[in-house]
Design a protein around this motif. Structure first.
Motif, short mmCIF file in Angstrom:
data_model
loop_
_atom_site.label_atom_id
_atom_site.label_comp_id
_atom_site.label_asym_id
_atom_site.label_seq_id
_atom_site.Cartn_x
_atom_site.Cartn_y
_atom_site.Cartn_z
N TYR A 1 0.86 -1.18 0.00
CA TYR A 1 0.00 0.00 0.00
C TYR A 1 0.89 1.23 0.00
CZ TYR A 1 -3.72 -3.16 1.50
OH TYR A 1 -4.63 -4.18 1.58
N ARG A 2 0.64 2.13 -0.93
CA ARG A 2 1.40 3.38 -0.98
C ARG A 2 0.43 4.53 -1.25
NH1 ARG A 2 6.60 2.23 -4.74
NH2 ARG A 2 7.61 0.72 -3.38
N GLU A 3 0.40 5.47 -0.32
CA GLU A 3 -0.41 6.68 -0.50
C GLU A 3 -1.81 6.35 -0.99
OE1 GLU A 3 1.84 9.39 -2.89
OE2 GLU A 3 3.65 9.06 -1.70
N SER A 4 -2.52 5.49 -0.28
CA SER A 4 -3.90 5.08 -0.55
C SER A 4 -4.08 4.36 -1.90
CB SER A 4 -4.87 6.27 -0.44
OG SER A 4 -4.72 7.17 -1.53
N ALA A 5 -3.03 3.78 -2.41
CA ALA A 5 -3.11 2.99 -3.65
C ALA A 5 -2.51 1.61 -3.39
CB ALA A 5 -2.36 3.67 -4.78
N ILE A 6 -3.01 0.65 -4.12
CA ILE A 6 -2.44 -0.69 -4.11
C ILE A 6 -1.38 -0.71 -5.20
CG2 ILE A 6 -2.87 -3.14 -4.53
CD1 ILE A 6 -5.76 -2.61 -3.49
N ARG A 7 -0.12 -0.87 -4.81
CA ARG A 7 0.98 -0.89 -5.78
C ARG A 7 1.37 -2.33 -6.03
NH1 ARG A 7 4.20 2.63 -8.32
NH2 ARG A 7 6.27 1.98 -8.93
N ILE A 8 1.14 -2.80 -7.25
CA ILE A 8 1.44 -4.18 -7.62
C ILE A 8 2.94 -4.30 -7.89
CG2 ILE A 8 1.02 -6.01 -9.30
CD1 ILE A 8 -1.84 -4.88 -9.58
N ILE A 9 3.54 -5.33 -7.31
CA ILE A 9 4.98 -5.57 -7.42
C ILE A 9 5.28 -6.77 -8.31
CG2 ILE A 9 7.06 -6.11 -6.09
CD1 ILE A 9 5.58 -4.72 -3.70
N GLY A 10 4.41 -7.77 -8.28
CA GLY A 10 4.62 -8.97 -9.08
C GLY A 10 3.36 -9.82 -9.09
N ALA A 11 3.22 -10.68 -10.10
CA ALA A 11 2.03 -11.52 -10.19
C ALA A 11 2.31 -12.73 -11.07
CB ALA A 11 0.86 -10.73 -10.77
N GLY A 12 1.63 -13.81 -10.76
CA GLY A 12 1.74 -15.01 -11.57
C GLY A 12 0.83 -16.10 -11.05
N TYR A 13 0.77 -17.17 -11.77
CA TYR A 13 0.00 -18.34 -11.37
C TYR A 13 0.98 -19.35 -10.78
CZ TYR A 13 -3.91 -16.50 -14.06
OH TYR A 13 -4.93 -15.71 -14.53
N TRP A 14 1.07 -19.37 -9.44
CA TRP A 14 2.04 -20.22 -8.76
C TRP A 14 1.32 -21.24 -7.90
CZ3 TRP A 14 3.69 -14.75 -7.96
CH2 TRP A 14 4.52 -14.32 -9.00
N ARG A 15 1.86 -22.45 -7.89
CA ARG A 15 1.23 -23.56 -7.15
C ARG A 15 1.07 -23.25 -5.67
NH1 ARG A 15 4.72 -26.24 -10.68
NH2 ARG A 15 6.30 -26.30 -9.06
N LYS A 16 2.06 -22.63 -5.07
CA LYS A 16 1.98 -22.34 -3.63
C LYS A 16 0.80 -21.43 -3.32
CE LYS A 16 4.63 -20.71 0.32
NZ LYS A 16 5.90 -20.16 0.79
N GLY A 17 0.58 -20.41 -4.15
CA GLY A 17 -0.56 -19.52 -3.96
C GLY A 17 -1.88 -20.25 -4.10
N LYS A 18 -1.95 -21.14 -5.07
CA LYS A 18 -3.17 -21.94 -5.27
C LYS A 18 -3.44 -22.82 -4.06
CE LYS A 18 -5.32 -25.03 -8.65
NZ LYS A 18 -5.50 -26.36 -8.17
N ARG A 19 -2.40 -23.43 -3.50
CA ARG A 19 -2.56 -24.28 -2.31
C ARG A 19 -3.08 -23.46 -1.12
NH1 ARG A 19 2.39 -26.55 -4.01
NH2 ARG A 19 3.49 -25.39 -2.39
N ILE A 20 -2.53 -22.28 -0.93
CA ILE A 20 -2.98 -21.42 0.17
C ILE A 20 -4.44 -21.03 -0.02
CG2 ILE A 20 -2.68 -19.14 1.25
CD1 ILE A 20 0.38 -19.51 0.64
N TYR A 21 -4.79 -20.63 -1.23
CA TYR A 21 -6.16 -20.24 -1.55
C TYR A 21 -7.13 -21.39 -1.27
CZ TYR A 21 -10.08 -18.60 -4.48
OH TYR A 21 -11.31 -18.21 -4.95
N GLU A 22 -6.78 -22.57 -1.74
CA GLU A 22 -7.66 -23.73 -1.55
C GLU A 22 -7.76 -24.12 -0.07
OE1 GLU A 22 -5.95 -26.53 -4.29
OE2 GLU A 22 -7.12 -25.71 -5.97
N ARG A 23 -6.65 -24.03 0.65
CA ARG A 23 -6.67 -24.36 2.09
C ARG A 23 -7.56 -23.36 2.84
NH1 ARG A 23 -1.36 -23.31 4.11
NH2 ARG A 23 -2.19 -21.29 4.63
N GLU A 24 -7.37 -22.08 2.59
CA GLU A 24 -8.12 -21.06 3.31
C GLU A 24 -9.61 -21.09 2.98
OE1 GLU A 24 -6.95 -19.01 5.79
OE2 GLU A 24 -5.19 -20.29 5.59
N ASN A 25 -9.95 -21.49 1.77
CA ASN A 25 -11.35 -21.56 1.35
C ASN A 25 -11.93 -22.98 1.46
OD1 ASN A 25 -12.16 -18.80 0.47
ND2 ASN A 25 -10.34 -19.03 -0.79
N GLN A 26 -11.14 -23.89 2.03
CA GLN A 26 -11.55 -25.29 2.22
C GLN A 26 -12.06 -25.91 0.92
OE1 GLN A 26 -14.16 -25.41 5.62
NE2 GLN A 26 -12.58 -24.64 6.98
#
Length: 96
Positions: free
Chosen positions: A68-93
């Motif tokens: 977060y910078r000065e009331s904006a969301i500043r994107i630094i990086g993005a991709g389709y990564w397995r670890k992120g998918k696992r976290i998403y699925e775990r948190e959403n059961q």
């Protein structure tokens, strides 16, 4: 979700597209997923707090690193990564 303002470095966006095949404009879509997961990025913390957004975009789960910078969301990086998918699925059961 309330209307958010996004920003990013155009050069980092080009590098991200070359490396991960995802534009930062597309990465914004992860934030509109009602099941998105926001987590603090403890491994890349510097002088400012960084976070991850894990959200469904199309048929996949995208991981977006941001700050977060000065009331904006500043994107630094993005991709389709397995670890992120696992976290998403775990948190959403989600069990596939």
């Amino acid at each position: 979700m309330a209307k958010a303002r996004f920003e990013w470095d155009p050069k980092k966006d080009e590098e991200n597209q070359s490396k991960h095949g995802v534009s930062f404009a597309e990465a914004q879509l992860a934030f509109i997923d009602p099941l998105r997961v926001i987590a603090e990025d403890l491994s890349h913390a510097s002088t400012e707090k960084r976070h991850y957004c894990f959200g469904r975009v199309g048929e996949g789960v995208m991981t977006v690193r941001f700050t977060y910078r000065e009331s904006a969301i500043r994107i630094i990086g993005a991709g389709y990564w397995r670890k992120g998918k696992r976290i998403y699925e775990r948190e959403n059961q989600i069990h596939e």
